[in-house]
Design a protein around this motif. Sequence first.
Motif, PDB file in Angstrom:
ATOM      1  N   LEU A  66       0.844  -1.195   0.000  1.00 20.29           N
ATOM      2  CA  LEU A  66       0.000   0.000   0.000  1.00 20.29           C
ATOM      3  C   LEU A  66       0.883   1.250   0.000  1.00 20.29           C
ATOM      4  O   LEU A  66       1.765   1.389   0.849  1.00 20.29           O
ATOM      5  N   SER A  67       0.636   2.125  -0.970  1.00 20.39           N
ATOM      6  CA  SER A  67       1.346   3.408  -1.025  1.00 20.39           C
ATOM      7  C   SER A  67       0.317   4.531  -0.997  1.00 20.39           C
ATOM      8  O   SER A  67      -0.728   4.436  -1.639  1.00 20.39           O
ATOM      9  N   VAL A  68       0.634   5.565  -0.261  1.00 15.86           N
ATOM     10  CA  VAL A  68      -0.245   6.732  -0.204  1.00 15.86           C
ATOM     11  C   VAL A  68       0.504   7.929  -0.772  1.00 15.86           C
ATOM     12  O   VAL A  68       1.566   8.302  -0.248  1.00 15.86           O
ATOM     13  N   ILE A  69      -0.031   8.484  -1.847  1.00 20.01           N
ATOM     14  CA  ILE A  69       0.549   9.720  -2.397  1.00 20.01           C
ATOM     15  C   ILE A  69      -0.238  10.881  -1.802  1.00 20.01           C
ATOM     16  O   ILE A  69      -1.457  10.956  -1.944  1.00 20.01           O
ATOM     17  N   CYS A  70       0.470  11.747  -1.112  1.00 22.90           N
ATOM     18  CA  CYS A  70      -0.204  12.712  -0.237  1.00 22.90           C
ATOM     19  C   CYS A  70       0.023  14.158  -0.689  1.00 22.90           C
ATOM     20  O   CYS A  70       1.122  14.536  -1.110  1.00 22.90           O
ATOM     21  N   ASN A  71      -1.026  14.937  -0.551  1.00 26.28           N
ATOM     22  CA  ASN A  71      -0.984  16.369  -0.858  1.00 26.28           C
ATOM     23  C   ASN A  71       0.015  17.110   0.033  1.00 26.28           C
ATOM     24  O   ASN A  71       0.105  16.841   1.228  1.00 26.28           O
ATOM     25  N   VAL A  72       0.746  18.041  -0.572  1.00 21.72           N
ATOM     26  CA  VAL A  72       1.666  18.870   0.214  1.00 21.72           C
ATOM     27  C   VAL A  72       1.347  20.363   0.074  1.00 21.72           C
ATOM     28  O   VAL A  72       2.127  21.215   0.504  1.00 21.72           O
ATOM     29  N   GLY A  73       0.183  20.657  -0.511  1.00 16.12           N
ATOM     30  CA  GLY A  73      -0.177  22.066  -0.737  1.00 16.12           C
ATOM     31  C   GLY A  73      -0.416  22.851   0.543  1.00 16.12           C
ATOM     32  O   GLY A  73      -0.310  24.076   0.551  1.00 16.12           O
ATOM     33  N   ASP A  74      -0.725  22.136   1.645  1.00 17.79           N
ATOM     34  CA  ASP A  74      -0.976  22.817   2.921  1.00 17.79           C
ATOM     35  C   ASP A  74       0.317  23.089   3.682  1.00 17.79           C
ATOM     36  O   ASP A  74       0.287  23.690   4.757  1.00 17.79           O
TER      37      ASP A  74
END
Lengths: 362, 362
Positions: A66-74
Amino acid sequence: MTGPRVTGPSVTDRHVTGQRETGPRETGPRVVVLSGGVGGAKFTLGVREFLRQRWPDGEGETTAELSVICNVGDDFWLAGMRITPDLDSVMYHLAGEADTERGWGRKDESERVSAEMTAYGVGWPWFTLGDLDIGTHIARSTWLREGLTLSEVVTRLCARWQLSTKLIPATDAEVETRVRVGATEMHFEEWWVRLRGNPGADAFVQPGAAEAVPSPGALAAIAAADVILVAPSNPVVSIGTMIGLSGPASAVPGIPGLRDALRAAEAPIVGLSPVIAGKPLRGMADICLATLGIEADSAAIARAYGARSAGGLLDGWLIDEADAAVELPGIRLLQRPLLFTSLAETAAIAADAFEMALAVRG
Amino acid sequence: MTGPRVTGPSVTDRHVTGQRETGPRETGPRVVVLSGGVGGAKFTLGVREFLRQRWPDGEGETTAELSVICNVGDDFWLAGMRITPDLDSVMYHLAGEADTERGWGRKDESERVSAEMTAYGVGWPWFTLGDLDIGTHIARSTWLREGLTLSEVVTRLCARWQLSTKLIPATDAEVETRVRVGATEMHFEEWWVRLRGNPGADAFVQPGAAEAVPSPGALAAIAAADVILVAPSNPVVSIGTMIGLSGPASAVPGIPGLRDALRAAEAPIVGLSPVIAGKPLRGMADICLATLGIEADSAAIARAYGARSAGGLLDGWLIDEADAAVELPGIRLLQRPLLFTSLAETAAIAADAFEMALAVRG
């Protein structure tokens, strides 16, 4: 999907025939989740639980990846510390360290450092940092200053927690979401946390996003994925800031290379509606959608994501029972309860999303 | 000294005749203390108490002006934070916030952030940072990164506490004390806190000290001083790192401009012995003195400081009753109990040091 418990067809031939560049592999599939903060974190917990049940390794874990690609805009720098709210939400949830009652940060948290900072007049008094959380921020910032990429830093942070999930920032570049309100522009967190989205945003801008490249880990995970799931995160400031999203009123650019990689992925892509019964599941997705001129309903969001067959994101789309099953050309629909009422229920939702992905390519 | 309570003669003519460049002034004298960490902090508390008693302003404060020039040789960057142990010791003591039982840091302290840092493998596990303390470090580091000098930062930090004392770093330059032990070299704090001074140091080195200039505030305070007192701090790594100190075996260079300013000062300079009955009052002064080849006794330390009349530092020297009153050419001696048994007693010691200074120039 080579495990005996799999009832559906194989997602990809290459998987079954073992034509992977990485040689002999585990029996479970490779699953990628695109995620924002808390909502995506909760969905990821469900996906991990589903994978543990469906492809157990006999030791409480799973042979799936399982891989989670995560938002970094915050993300932002505050008082010398790099803060990454969405990455931390996912990490803390997967680690069992999240404060699920309060809805953010670490459990058993205290705020002694923040109180001192405020007394000295440093930081954002409206943005409270927990003490345990600050430990994470200091570690992250130390390693970033030493020259590590954000991806490398996240891997180091996660090593402490044994998440059995690979957490990957969408990009290693500092691509922060900013908000235009009238003549002023501010960091997304200021608009979100301090102003609570009021007044509404005229536009979301992402300085540098057009030139930013996806993190190597994100590209590798997408290329190797058997199934890609889009969490029911905020479509604009969590998902849109990663892959781009356009509406009649405005658009968020996202990271072009990430959108391209998803379009080129062999894996099916299935998304979950963040709107239930016409209301955003959490956060202020409706306010963000309004900025782009997109209605806060499941069908409108799916249309904005677009069908893959038409150059968009989605092969399939899960909507809640309470929403109208509007036919969307090129996007397969599945209707079921989408509320995360328990880990078991979230795992069941994840299972349905996964099965739909199998069916898309079956 | 123009106040009615002054019994001694004026320290300087310029004071009495009002020939100051700063125009009309308060009635109390201008007192400067050279200080290291905890020992100097306790002495400074006594000096402030003495000044409040002797030149009260009617509101619990004093019309005298107290400035503390503080060692910065122990400072270092750790995990993105600038730590200034001696400045903080003085600030916390003057603020009534010091943990006087433990002997360092803030009272009512906790160590939640440090535990997190250690769990991630960041920082020095043997150097525990308190949570309240980290608030100070984050504020300091934020302002330093914004481009403020250390002096400006210290003024901002102290503004919160109302110390009625001006705290001044010896220099705004990053001049850190390093310790040579055999073939290796380490930061002073590593040798002091982690190794506890064992094995002993072969030499103390101060990279950049020869080119460093004193802080503007230090120079101004020295030039304007009516009396200068040298706290019973470690003569090598607290006082010597500011003004330089030479022994037959080795030397610490100190900051040349600071030594020159003190030599040129109109004010008398009176020091207090850090050795009582042949033993260092606190810390490991004997180990540090041994590195320079200086004996850990009051007379040897006074000789190393030197008589002002011979180009050294001291006009007067306070030693404890338990130590031999060895005659030192050019240095006036006063013998009295030097243990800081209470604030009242420390104030009495400060009063005697002050009276001696008056007598030197009387």
